[in-house]
Write a protein that holds these residues in place. Structure first.
Motif, PDB file in Angstrom:
ATOM      1  N   MET A 188      -2.453  -5.712  16.940  1.00  0.00           N
ATOM      2  CA  MET A 188      -1.389  -5.054  16.413  1.00  0.00           C
ATOM      3  C   MET A 188      -2.174  -3.842  15.431  1.00  0.00           C
ATOM      4  O   MET A 188      -2.989  -4.201  14.651  1.00  0.00           O
ATOM      5  CB  MET A 188      -0.306  -5.820  15.618  1.00  0.00           C
ATOM      6  N   SER A 189      -2.080  -2.625  15.949  1.00  0.00           N
ATOM      7  CA  SER A 189      -2.869  -1.655  14.751  1.00  0.00           C
ATOM      8  C   SER A 189      -1.786  -1.189  13.855  1.00  0.00           C
ATOM      9  O   SER A 189      -0.400  -1.075  14.025  1.00  0.00           O
ATOM     10  CB  SER A 189      -3.027  -0.520  15.931  1.00  0.00           C
ATOM     11  N   THR A 190      -2.335  -0.963  12.674  1.00  0.00           N
ATOM     12  CA  THR A 190      -1.354  -0.292  11.660  1.00  0.00           C
ATOM     13  C   THR A 190      -2.153   0.586  11.177  1.00  0.00           C
ATOM     14  O   THR A 190      -3.572   0.672  10.999  1.00  0.00           O
ATOM     15  CB  THR A 190      -1.126  -1.582  10.601  1.00  0.00           C
ATOM     16  N   THR A 191      -1.561   1.644  10.479  1.00  0.00           N
ATOM     17  CA  THR A 191      -1.950   2.812   9.894  1.00  0.00           C
ATOM     18  C   THR A 191      -2.723   2.575   8.422  1.00  0.00           C
ATOM     19  O   THR A 191      -2.452   1.482   7.822  1.00  0.00           O
ATOM     20  CB  THR A 191      -1.045   4.210   9.931  1.00  0.00           C
ATOM     21  N   GLN A 192      -3.455   3.278   7.968  1.00  0.00           N
ATOM     22  CA  GLN A 192      -4.123   3.234   6.618  1.00  0.00           C
ATOM     23  C   GLN A 192      -3.040   3.150   5.539  1.00  0.00           C
ATOM     24  O   GLN A 192      -3.041   2.215   4.668  1.00  0.00           O
ATOM     25  CB  GLN A 192      -5.206   4.248   6.284  1.00  0.00           C
ATOM     26  N   ASN A 193      -2.300   3.852   5.413  1.00  0.00           N
ATOM     27  CA  ASN A 193      -1.003   3.744   4.474  1.00  0.00           C
ATOM     28  C   ASN A 193      -0.301   2.673   4.738  1.00  0.00           C
ATOM     29  O   ASN A 193       0.255   2.153   3.638  1.00  0.00           O
ATOM     30  CB  ASN A 193      -0.203   5.156   5.114  1.00  0.00           C
ATOM     31  N   GLU A 194       0.141   2.049   5.748  1.00  0.00           N
ATOM     32  CA  GLU A 194       0.663   0.678   6.051  1.00  0.00           C
ATOM     33  C   GLU A 194      -0.130  -0.408   5.372  1.00  0.00           C
ATOM     34  O   GLU A 194       0.585  -1.286   4.649  1.00  0.00           O
ATOM     35  CB  GLU A 194       1.184   0.401   7.334  1.00  0.00           C
ATOM     36  N   ARG A 195      -1.418  -0.388   5.832  1.00  0.00           N
ATOM     37  CA  ARG A 195      -2.238  -1.547   5.017  1.00  0.00           C
ATOM     38  C   ARG A 195      -2.220  -1.274   3.560  1.00  0.00           C
ATOM     39  O   ARG A 195      -2.189  -2.245   2.716  1.00  0.00           O
ATOM     40  CB  ARG A 195      -3.691  -0.938   5.481  1.00  0.00           C
ATOM     41  N   LEU A 196      -2.352  -0.073   3.090  1.00  0.00           N
ATOM     42  CA  LEU A 196      -2.335   0.352   1.747  1.00  0.00           C
ATOM     43  C   LEU A 196      -0.922  -0.135   1.205  1.00  0.00           C
ATOM     44  O   LEU A 196      -0.950  -0.904  -0.026  1.00  0.00           O
ATOM     45  CB  LEU A 196      -2.651   1.551   1.295  1.00  0.00           C
ATOM     46  N   ARG A 197       0.195   0.102   1.411  1.00  0.00           N
ATOM     47  CA  ARG A 197       1.284  -0.319   1.071  1.00  0.00           C
ATOM     48  C   ARG A 197       1.538  -1.769   1.126  1.00  0.00           C
ATOM     49  O   ARG A 197       2.040  -2.430  -0.055  1.00  0.00           O
ATOM     50  CB  ARG A 197       2.501   0.403   1.945  1.00  0.00           C
ATOM     51  N   GLU A 198       1.036  -2.450   2.137  1.00  0.00           N
ATOM     52  CA  GLU A 198       1.397  -3.970   2.423  1.00  0.00           C
ATOM     53  C   GLU A 198       0.389  -4.668   1.214  1.00  0.00           C
ATOM     54  O   GLU A 198       0.759  -5.616   0.420  1.00  0.00           O
ATOM     55  CB  GLU A 198       0.645  -4.396   3.637  1.00  0.00           C
ATOM     56  N   LEU A 199      -0.822  -3.992   0.565  1.00  0.00           N
ATOM     57  CA  LEU A 199      -1.703  -4.645  -0.270  1.00  0.00           C
ATOM     58  C   LEU A 199      -1.344  -4.235  -1.603  1.00  0.00           C
ATOM     59  O   LEU A 199      -1.220  -5.205  -2.642  1.00  0.00           O
ATOM     60  CB  LEU A 199      -3.232  -3.950  -0.065  1.00  0.00           C
ATOM     61  N   LEU A 200      -0.738  -3.172  -1.927  1.00  0.00           N
ATOM     62  CA  LEU A 200      -0.327  -2.514  -3.206  1.00  0.00           C
ATOM     63  C   LEU A 200       1.023  -2.849  -3.421  1.00  0.00           C
ATOM     64  O   LEU A 200       1.399  -3.073  -4.847  1.00  0.00           O
ATOM     65  CB  LEU A 200      -0.808  -1.086  -3.174  1.00  0.00           C
ATOM     66  N   GLU A 201       1.849  -2.784  -2.698  1.00  0.00           N
ATOM     67  CA  GLU A 201       3.257  -2.812  -3.003  1.00  0.00           C
ATOM     68  C   GLU A 201       3.600  -4.296  -3.972  1.00  0.00           C
ATOM     69  O   GLU A 201       4.431  -4.226  -5.117  1.00  0.00           O
ATOM     70  CB  GLU A 201       4.360  -2.887  -1.822  1.00  0.00           C
ATOM     71  N   PRO A 202       3.181  -5.511  -3.723  1.00  0.00           N
ATOM     72  CA  PRO A 202       3.528  -6.666  -4.482  1.00  0.00           C
ATOM     73  C   PRO A 202       2.838  -6.226  -5.956  1.00  0.00           C
ATOM     74  O   PRO A 202       3.734  -6.799  -6.915  1.00  0.00           O
ATOM     75  CB  PRO A 202       2.697  -7.681  -4.104  1.00  0.00           C
ATOM     76  N   LEU A 203       1.779  -5.798  -6.148  1.00  0.00           N
ATOM     77  CA  LEU A 203       1.347  -5.154  -7.409  1.00  0.00           C
ATOM     78  C   LEU A 203       2.415  -4.461  -8.290  1.00  0.00           C
ATOM     79  O   LEU A 203       2.744  -4.564  -9.465  1.00  0.00           O
ATOM     80  CB  LEU A 203       0.056  -4.885  -7.431  1.00  0.00           C
ATOM     81  N   VAL A 204       2.903  -3.452  -7.712  1.00  0.00           N
ATOM     82  CA  VAL A 204       3.626  -2.445  -8.298  1.00  0.00           C
ATOM     83  C   VAL A 204       5.071  -3.154  -8.467  1.00  0.00           C
ATOM     84  O   VAL A 204       5.560  -2.997  -9.517  1.00  0.00           O
ATOM     85  CB  VAL A 204       3.874  -1.375  -7.236  1.00  0.00           C
ATOM     86  N   THR A 205       5.576  -4.040  -7.550  1.00  0.00           N
ATOM     87  CA  THR A 205       6.896  -4.612  -7.792  1.00  0.00           C
ATOM     88  C   THR A 205       6.590  -5.632  -8.964  1.00  0.00           C
ATOM     89  O   THR A 205       7.746  -5.881  -9.523  1.00  0.00           O
ATOM     90  CB  THR A 205       7.482  -5.129  -6.570  1.00  0.00           C
ATOM     91  N   SER A 206       5.611  -6.425  -8.825  1.00  0.00           N
ATOM     92  CA  SER A 206       5.384  -7.215 -10.148  1.00  0.00           C
ATOM     93  C   SER A 206       5.504  -6.582 -11.617  1.00  0.00           C
ATOM     94  O   SER A 206       5.719  -7.196 -12.428  1.00  0.00           O
ATOM     95  CB  SER A 206       4.220  -7.988  -9.954  1.00  0.00           C
ATOM     96  N   GLN A 207       5.249  -5.427 -11.528  1.00  0.00           N
ATOM     97  CA  GLN A 207       5.303  -4.498 -12.776  1.00  0.00           C
ATOM     98  C   GLN A 207       6.706  -3.892 -13.137  1.00  0.00           C
ATOM     99  O   GLN A 207       6.950  -3.082 -13.950  1.00  0.00           O
ATOM    100  CB  GLN A 207       4.510  -3.589 -12.740  1.00  0.00           C
ATOM    101  N   GLY A 208       7.617  -4.174 -11.888  1.00  0.00           N
ATOM    102  CA  GLY A 208       9.091  -3.682 -12.368  1.00  0.00           C
ATOM    103  C   GLY A 208       9.399  -2.280 -11.876  1.00  0.00           C
ATOM    104  O   GLY A 208      10.284  -1.749 -12.307  1.00  0.00           O
ATOM    105  N   LEU A 209       8.360  -1.833 -10.941  1.00  0.00           N
ATOM    106  CA  LEU A 209       8.384  -0.433 -10.487  1.00  0.00           C
ATOM    107  C   LEU A 209       8.718  -0.711  -9.023  1.00  0.00           C
ATOM    108  O   LEU A 209       8.505  -1.771  -8.347  1.00  0.00           O
ATOM    109  CB  LEU A 209       7.209   0.260 -10.793  1.00  0.00           C
ATOM    110  N   GLU A 210       9.041   0.506  -8.457  1.00  0.00           N
ATOM    111  CA  GLU A 210       9.046   0.625  -7.018  1.00  0.00           C
ATOM    112  C   GLU A 210       7.903   1.350  -6.424  1.00  0.00           C
ATOM    113  O   GLU A 210       7.662   2.619  -7.068  1.00  0.00           O
ATOM    114  CB  GLU A 210      10.351   1.198  -6.534  1.00  0.00           C
ATOM    115  N   LEU A 211       7.506   1.237  -5.190  1.00  0.00           N
ATOM    116  CA  LEU A 211       6.359   2.045  -4.662  1.00  0.00           C
ATOM    117  C   LEU A 211       7.116   3.160  -3.676  1.00  0.00           C
ATOM    118  O   LEU A 211       7.707   2.790  -2.709  1.00  0.00           O
ATOM    119  CB  LEU A 211       5.289   1.150  -3.818  1.00  0.00           C
ATOM    120  N   GLU A 212       6.988   4.316  -4.429  1.00  0.00           N
ATOM    121  CA  GLU A 212       7.846   5.408  -3.789  1.00  0.00           C
ATOM    122  C   GLU A 212       6.741   6.234  -2.562  1.00  0.00           C
ATOM    123  O   GLU A 212       7.588   6.485  -1.398  1.00  0.00           O
ATOM    124  CB  GLU A 212       8.062   6.575  -4.575  1.00  0.00           C
TER     125      GLU A 212
END
Length: 180
Positions: free
Chosen positions: A1-25
């Motif tokens: 399954m191939s994913t784009t760089q943005n998808e890999r980054l979102r998967e890696l970074l989104e949990p950190l952003v949401t843990s700070q009470g923010l949304e990754l836009e």
């Protein structure tokens, strides 16, 4: 399954952003000269102050610097920029319209006769659309208008330098009551 760089980054970074009470836009990787820049846009219903942005930036940087974290960015140097959408942000999701309640917005409308524009203040947002107040022109009173989401091609918050906050209106009312 191939994913784009943005998808890999979102998967890696989104949990950190949401843990700070923010949304990754938004995530964007851009080339600027010989450097690459990773731009991360975050927001919340209450907005994000500089301290929270700095905390998120440090957390994202640490995660990307971990072994395996840099795999999402690939080899080579990059610069990390973390910020908010800005004052004149485009509105594209339901939550954006909710956050823009009481703000003046410029709408580009879709219609069978071509696009038209409307500037109005968002009063209420529901699942189907918006209740608006269209400012009066040349001394006329403002009018109410209903707009369905399907009628909106684009929408962007407008900067208002003399915008009254609800608290300002309450202060004015309190001052008038004290004078009476």
């Amino acid at each position: 399954m191939s994913t784009t760089q943005n998808e890999r980054l979102r998967e890696l970074l989104e949990p950190l952003v949401t843990s700070q009470g923010l949304e990754l836009e938004e995530i964007e990787v851009a080339s600027v000269g010989r450097k690459r820049v990773l731009r991360v846009v975050v927001d919340s219903d209450e907005g994000a102050d500089l301290d929270v942005i700095a905390d998120v930036s440090r957390a994202l940087s640490a995660k990307l610097d971990e072994p395996g974290g840099n795999a999402a960015m690939g080899e080579g140097e990059y610069e990390l920029e973390v910020g908010t959408p800005g004052a004149e942000r485009p509105l594209s999701e339901h939550r954006h319209y909710v956050r823009a309640t009481d703000r003046l917005v410029k709408f580009t409308l879709t219609s069978e006769n071509g696009d038209s524009e409307l500037v109005a203040r968002i009063l209420k947002v529901d699942d189907d659309g918006l209740d608006l107040e269209v400012p009066g022109v040349k001394g006329r009173k403002a009018t109410a208008r209903r707009l369905d989401f399907t009628d909106i091609a684009k929408a962007r918050v407008q900067v208002e330098f003399n915008r009254k906050n609800k608290n300002d209106e309450n202060d004015d009312n309190d001052a008038q009551e004290e004078e009476a």
